[in-house]
Motif scaffolding. Structure first.
Motif, PDB file in Angstrom:
ATOM      1  N   GLN A  72      45.018  42.243   7.817  1.00 17.65           N
ATOM      2  CA  GLN A  72      45.296  43.508   8.493  1.00 17.65           C
ATOM      3  C   GLN A  72      46.745  43.605   8.979  1.00 17.65           C
ATOM      4  O   GLN A  72      47.197  44.664   9.390  1.00 17.65           O
ATOM      5  CB  GLN A  72      44.343  43.667   9.688  1.00 17.65           C
ATOM      6  N   ALA A  73      47.466  42.482   8.946  1.00 19.08           N
ATOM      7  CA  ALA A  73      48.883  42.494   9.340  1.00 19.08           C
ATOM      8  C   ALA A  73      49.598  41.344   8.641  1.00 19.08           C
ATOM      9  O   ALA A  73      48.992  40.322   8.300  1.00 19.08           O
ATOM     10  CB  ALA A  73      49.035  42.380  10.857  1.00 19.08           C
ATOM     11  N   LEU A  74      50.902  41.505   8.446  1.00 17.93           N
ATOM     12  CA  LEU A  74      51.741  40.505   7.780  1.00 17.93           C
ATOM     13  C   LEU A  74      53.024  40.350   8.576  1.00 17.93           C
ATOM     14  O   LEU A  74      53.666  41.338   8.946  1.00 17.93           O
ATOM     15  CB  LEU A  74      52.069  40.953   6.352  1.00 17.93           C
ATOM     16  N   HIS A  75      53.405  39.098   8.843  1.00 19.36           N
ATOM     17  CA  HIS A  75      54.663  38.832   9.558  1.00 19.36           C
ATOM     18  C   HIS A  75      55.686  38.254   8.590  1.00 19.36           C
ATOM     19  O   HIS A  75      55.377  37.346   7.808  1.00 19.36           O
ATOM     20  CB  HIS A  75      54.459  37.838  10.695  1.00 19.36           C
ATOM     21  N   LEU A 107      53.018  45.691   9.644  1.00 16.79           N
ATOM     22  CA  LEU A 107      54.116  44.769   9.347  1.00 16.79           C
ATOM     23  C   LEU A 107      54.727  44.268  10.653  1.00 16.79           C
ATOM     24  O   LEU A 107      55.222  45.054  11.461  1.00 16.79           O
ATOM     25  CB  LEU A 107      55.183  45.446   8.488  1.00 16.79           C
ATOM     26  N   SER A 108      54.668  42.966  10.875  1.00 18.79           N
ATOM     27  CA  SER A 108      55.281  42.326  12.041  1.00 18.79           C
ATOM     28  C   SER A 108      56.691  41.896  11.660  1.00 18.79           C
ATOM     29  O   SER A 108      56.880  41.128  10.706  1.00 18.79           O
ATOM     30  CB  SER A 108      54.442  41.122  12.481  1.00 18.79           C
ATOM     31  N   ARG A 137      52.249  51.107  12.563  1.00 15.76           N
ATOM     32  CA  ARG A 137      52.165  50.075  11.532  1.00 15.76           C
ATOM     33  C   ARG A 137      53.252  49.003  11.685  1.00 15.76           C
ATOM     34  O   ARG A 137      53.471  48.208  10.783  1.00 15.76           O
ATOM     35  CB  ARG A 137      52.243  50.706  10.142  1.00 15.76           C
ATOM     36  N   VAL A 138      53.914  49.003  12.834  1.00 16.32           N
ATOM     37  CA  VAL A 138      55.012  48.057  13.048  1.00 16.32           C
ATOM     38  C   VAL A 138      54.814  47.297  14.356  1.00 16.32           C
ATOM     39  O   VAL A 138      54.428  47.876  15.376  1.00 16.32           O
ATOM     40  CB  VAL A 138      56.372  48.795  13.072  1.00 16.32           C
ATOM     41  N   GLN A 139      55.064  45.988  14.309  1.00 18.64           N
ATOM     42  CA  GLN A 139      55.165  45.160  15.511  1.00 18.64           C
ATOM     43  C   GLN A 139      56.539  44.506  15.538  1.00 18.64           C
ATOM     44  O   GLN A 139      57.127  44.244  14.492  1.00 18.64           O
ATOM     45  CB  GLN A 139      54.077  44.076  15.539  1.00 18.64           C
ATOM     46  N   VAL A 140      57.047  44.251  16.732  1.00 16.72           N
ATOM     47  CA  VAL A 140      58.314  43.530  16.901  1.00 16.72           C
ATOM     48  C   VAL A 140      57.992  42.133  17.390  1.00 16.72           C
ATOM     49  O   VAL A 140      57.160  41.954  18.286  1.00 16.72           O
ATOM     50  CB  VAL A 140      59.229  44.255  17.907  1.00 16.72           C
ATOM     51  N   SER A 141      58.652  41.125  16.801  1.00 20.07           N
ATOM     52  CA  SER A 141      58.299  39.754  17.144  1.00 20.07           C
ATOM     53  C   SER A 141      59.494  38.825  16.974  1.00 20.07           C
ATOM     54  O   SER A 141      60.576  39.240  16.551  1.00 20.07           O
ATOM     55  CB  SER A 141      57.133  39.288  16.255  1.00 20.07           C
ATOM     56  N   SER A 142      59.265  37.568  17.318  1.00 20.58           N
ATOM     57  CA  SER A 142      60.240  36.516  17.029  1.00 20.58           C
ATOM     58  C   SER A 142      60.155  36.171  15.549  1.00 20.58           C
ATOM     59  O   SER A 142      59.109  36.351  14.918  1.00 20.58           O
ATOM     60  CB  SER A 142      59.944  35.275  17.880  1.00 20.58           C
ATOM     61  N   SER A 143      61.243  35.662  14.991  1.00 17.60           N
ATOM     62  CA  SER A 143      61.242  35.341  13.561  1.00 17.60           C
ATOM     63  C   SER A 143      60.273  34.211  13.249  1.00 17.60           C
ATOM     64  O   SER A 143      59.666  34.168  12.183  1.00 17.60           O
ATOM     65  CB  SER A 143      62.658  34.952  13.118  1.00 17.60           C
ATOM     66  N   LYS A 156      64.034  51.350  10.178  1.00 17.45           N
ATOM     67  CA  LYS A 156      63.934  51.374   8.714  1.00 17.45           C
ATOM     68  C   LYS A 156      62.513  51.062   8.273  1.00 17.45           C
ATOM     69  O   LYS A 156      61.968  51.698   7.356  1.00 17.45           O
ATOM     70  CB  LYS A 156      64.920  50.375   8.098  1.00 17.45           C
ATOM     71  N   ALA A 157      61.883  50.072   8.921  1.00 20.06           N
ATOM     72  CA  ALA A 157      60.499  49.724   8.587  1.00 20.06           C
ATOM     73  C   ALA A 157      59.565  50.896   8.862  1.00 20.06           C
ATOM     74  O   ALA A 157      58.672  51.205   8.054  1.00 20.06           O
ATOM     75  CB  ALA A 157      60.068  48.495   9.396  1.00 20.06           C
ATOM     76  N   ILE A 158      59.767  51.565   9.982  1.00 18.91           N
ATOM     77  CA  ILE A 158      58.933  52.723  10.329  1.00 18.91           C
ATOM     78  C   ILE A 158      59.125  53.838   9.301  1.00 18.91           C
ATOM     79  O   ILE A 158      58.154  54.495   8.870  1.00 18.91           O
ATOM     80  CB  ILE A 158      59.271  53.225  11.752  1.00 18.91           C
ATOM     81  N   GLU A 159      60.364  54.018   8.883  1.00 20.02           N
ATOM     82  CA  GLU A 159      60.649  55.058   7.889  1.00 20.02           C
ATOM     83  C   GLU A 159      59.909  54.795   6.580  1.00 20.02           C
ATOM     84  O   GLU A 159      59.325  55.701   5.977  1.00 20.02           O
ATOM     85  CB  GLU A 159      62.159  55.123   7.638  1.00 20.02           C
TER      86      GLU A 159
END
Length: 770
Positions: free
Chosen positions: A269-272, A296-297, A330-336, A320-323
């Motif tokens: 359901q999500a990919l980092h 997308l994380s 559909r977007v999460q912000v995270s550490s690399s 850009k990811a949101i676009e």
């Protein structure tokens, strides 16, 4: 619509290294098992609360460990080699025995225990070490513990917005190895059908406990080896699917490349993805999943370095990811990656200037950065002040980096091809290197135990409680003690012991221009061993000699040769936090020239053997083979630039630990060191097999015992290892030495081990005299 803020993991050591103190107190018998678990539980809970307080919407749980997260995973799934069974150990004692070995006499009804530690290996291209799982067809996967579930429940009771973390089944198997008694040709990945039902059972327990999401780390997806793993991943994630719990598949440290072609079709359901290491993969990955129902994380805050995040740049990536995906939901912000690779918090740094301190962001601050980036998308006005302050900080740092050291840059530019070459080939040099060493010469890798007295003296000097002269006299006595000890046990090629050094990289960083240092910037390396990486902030140069005084003094105390000891340029680079404004290659060549001056000065001072250690040479190798050669070219050049300035009569040494020696064998040969020493004992001598098909004409010392364990190897055990080595290496080229330096060991076990080493070498000398 809203963007969520999360991280993939957090440092486990505690803000003041509480976990180290608790674990080592337990090992020494000063803490009971109950007290150990109570004390470390407080750190674990504190980590969760800290991340939530910094604004994370999703906090990882299950990533905390007493020793190593991969060892935790092995223990939880009952991947426990038989050699650790049958000794009447508690679960915690058995766990630590796997990590560090255990040797103790029989006591009452408890039998004697003598088991070595499991193999340890670098975690991808980081300086973190993990305990390698061992598999065989008889491996019986069961839920030996429910650690992840228990910690999720604990976090939920504290009101933490928790997401459990698991190492994925495919990575778990591929990062492991076949047990010694496994049949030839056995591949751990063949156990996937046996393993998956146990994973499924664990996910069921998490769902029963109320978990709505689980983070499943599959870092091997950034490696070449998983190009043909589509069927394994499809099998795994089909089996793990459960409508009650969503799966975030996490990758980091590299790029998915063609693997995205099957990853996009997995039941997740999500990919980092890591967008610090590989920002250019965003377009490919986002386009691949835009028609899938996958979140997308975005790993936009660096989990591997300490520089403050550039909010403007990160926000552009998020937008850009949101676009591409069409929705902020559909977007999460995270550490690399997990933040375990950076220190705990900048707040603990009291001696950094305000200017320098403003450049940095440690784990706590990175959590706040993640939150600000997410909030900037959701409600820009709510973080306008933070964005403005960040822009000022980034611009100030850029202004500073414009002030380069022109003399250093010019010197690098003027390096000639001849500066990378020794005067003569090894076969000619060897005849001129008259160190009067016997066959199977014995030596150590460099450091001897750092006692409490040494650490106290260093602290007292730092607090001006003793003078520089008093400290120098103290160090001289310690060096003399090391020399007399080595003479007494019978070693042939001596070292001065490195008692004046706090760390093999930090020590040199403190003496070179171009570095900054922290008071409490500790980072986990393995077990309870933490390091404090220096930070390269500008061009690097050597203002004065760094080691000549101590090596020269040691040589005056003995007629036996004493090695000069240096850390190599590639290792200093890889074990520091590097600059972001110049390439690693530039920093490496600057370091090489600084060390070249030191090597030449050591030779002028009469030191006839000089060791320039490069244990991190393999570690820095890019994860994708297509990127290897560029790195190896400048890494080999850096070592040769550092060492080639001496005459033929000086013997150069280098050391490599956990190096996957076979992978870079040709590059090791190109270093052209007169003698190399390599880690060998923990890896079941598998590194030696390269000599069956490849020639190596220079001298070599594969380690004969593991120094990361307090266990004392017997003379017979070491002798057997020497005999095994002679199947692969000619006797006239073989040196006898431990796997690595002895800094972390105690004197009693060090003496017992080295006496056995020397006696074993003498037996070999007598048996193989011809």
């Amino acid at each position: 619509m809203s963007v969520k803020a999360s991280s993939l993991g957090f440092p486990r050591i505690g803000s003041t290294r509480q976990v180290k103190k608790s674990v080592e107190s337990f090992w020494s018998g000063a803490l009971t098992e109950k007290e150990l678990l109570e004390q470390t539980s407080q750190v674990r809970t504190g980590n969760w609360k800290t991340q939530a307080e910094q604004g994370l919407d999703i906090v990882p749980v299950g990533d905390f460990t007493l020793y190593d997260h991969v060892l935790d995973h092995s223990f939880m799934f009952n991947v426990i080699p038989k050699r650790y069974e049958g000794f009447d150990l508690t679960a915690v004692e058995q766990y630590f025995a796997m990590g560090r070995g255990l040797q103790r006499p029989a006591k009452g009804e408890k039998p004697a225990v003598d088991v070595p530690a499991s193999e340890m290996k670098k975690w991808f291209d980081s300086n973190y070490h993990y305990i390698v799982p061992e598999f065989s067809p008889e491996t019986n996967f069961t839920l030996n513990t429910t650690k992840t579930v228990d910690e999720y429940v604990e976090a939920a009771k504290e009101g933490i917005p928790a997401r459990p973390v698991l190492l994925g089944p495919v990575s778990f198997l591929l990062l492991g190895k076949a047990a010694r008694d496994a049949p030839e040709g056995f591949q751990p990945i063949s156990l996937l059908p046996k393993l998956l039902p146990v994973y499924k059972s664990l996910l069921n327990k998490l769902a029963d406990a109320g978990a709505k999401w689980v983070q499943i780390d599959e870092p091997v997806l950034v490696l070449d080896k998983t190009t043909d793993s589509a069927s394994d991943y499809q099998t795994a994630f089909d089996a793990l699917h459960d409508d009650r719990i969503n799966i975030l598949l996490a990758t980091y440290f590299g790029r998915l490349e063609s693997n995205i072609n099957y990853v996009k079709n997995l039941n997740i359901q999500a990919l980092h993805i890591d967008l610090v290491r590989v920002p250019e993969q965003l377009q490919q990955v986002a386009e691949a999943i835009k028609d899938k129902n996958i979140i997308l994380s975005l790993g936009v805050v660096d989990g591997r370095n300490i520089w403050k995040n550039d909010f403007e740049s990160s926000i552009k990536i998020v937008n850009k990811a949101i676009e591409i995906l069409g929705s902020a939901d559909r977007v999460q912000v995270s550490s690399s990656s997990s933040l375990l690779h950076v220190p705990h918090t900048v707040v603990n740094e009291k001696k950094l200037s305000d200017q320098v301190k403003d450049w940095f962001s440690f784990a706590v601050e990175k959590c706040a950065e993640i939150s600000v980036i997410a909030k900037s998308i959701n409600n820009l006005d709510s973080v306008k002040q933070q964005l403005e302050q960040n822009a000022k900080s980034i611009n100030a740092r850029r202004e500073f980096t414009k002030n380069s050291n022109d003399a250093v840059r010019k010197r690098v530019a003027e390096v000639t091809p001849d500066m990378y070459k020794r005067q003569s080939p090894f076969v000619e040099r060897r005849t001129k290197q008259n160190l009067n060493l016997p066959k199977f010469p014995t030596t150590t890798i460099g450091s001897f135990p750092q006692t409490k007295e040494i650490r106290v003296a260093r602290q007292r000097l730092g607090k001006s409680e003793i003078t520089e002269t008093e400290y120098t006299e103290f160090i001289k006595k310690e060096i003399e003690g090391c020399i007399r000890f080595q003479e007494r046990v019978g070693l042939d090629l001596l070292v001065h012991g490195e008692c004046e050094r706090n760390d093999m990289v930090q020590y040199f960083g403190e003496l070179l221009d171009g570095f900054a240092f922290t008071q409490n910037g500790w980072v986990a390396s393995y077990g309870s061993r933490y390091v404090k990486p220096p930070i390269i902030v500008s061009d690097v140069s050597r203002p004065f000699a760094m080691t000549v005084k101590w090596s020269s003094y040691a040589q005056t105390l003995t007629s036996k040769p004493v090695k000069g000891m240096l850390t190599g340029p590639v290792t200093i680079l890889n074990w520091s936090f590097p600059r972001e404004d110049v390439s690693r290659e530039i920093s490496s060549r600057q370091l090489a020239l600084a060390l070249r001056d030191e090597v030449v000065d050591l030779e002028k001072a009469g030191i006839r053997a000089i060791q320039v250690d490069e244990p991190a040479l393999r570690e820095g190798l890019p994860l994708r083979r297509a990127d290897w050669q560029e790195y190896l070219n400048w890494a080999v050049d850096s070592f040769r630039l550092a060492t080639a300035g001496v005459t033929d009569s000086t013997q150069t040494h280098s050391h490599f630990c956990y190096s996957d020696f076979n992978d870079i064998f040709e590059s090791i040969k190109k270093l052209d060191a007169d003698v190399i020493t390599i880690e060998n004992s923990k890896s079941d001598s598998k590194l030696l097999k390269v000599f069956e098909t490849q020639s190596y004409t220079n001298e070599i010392g594969p380690g004969v015992y593991d120094i990361h364990s307090p266990r004392v190897p017997s003379e017979e055990e070491i002798y057997a290892r020497i005999k095994e080595m002679l199947q692969y290496i000619p006797a006239h080229l073989l040196h006898v030495n431990p796997d690595c330096g002895l800094k972390t060991r105690q004197w009693k076990e060090t003496e017992a081990s080295l006496v056995n080493l020397v006696n074993a070498a003498r037996r070999a000398r007598a048996e193989f005299a011809q």
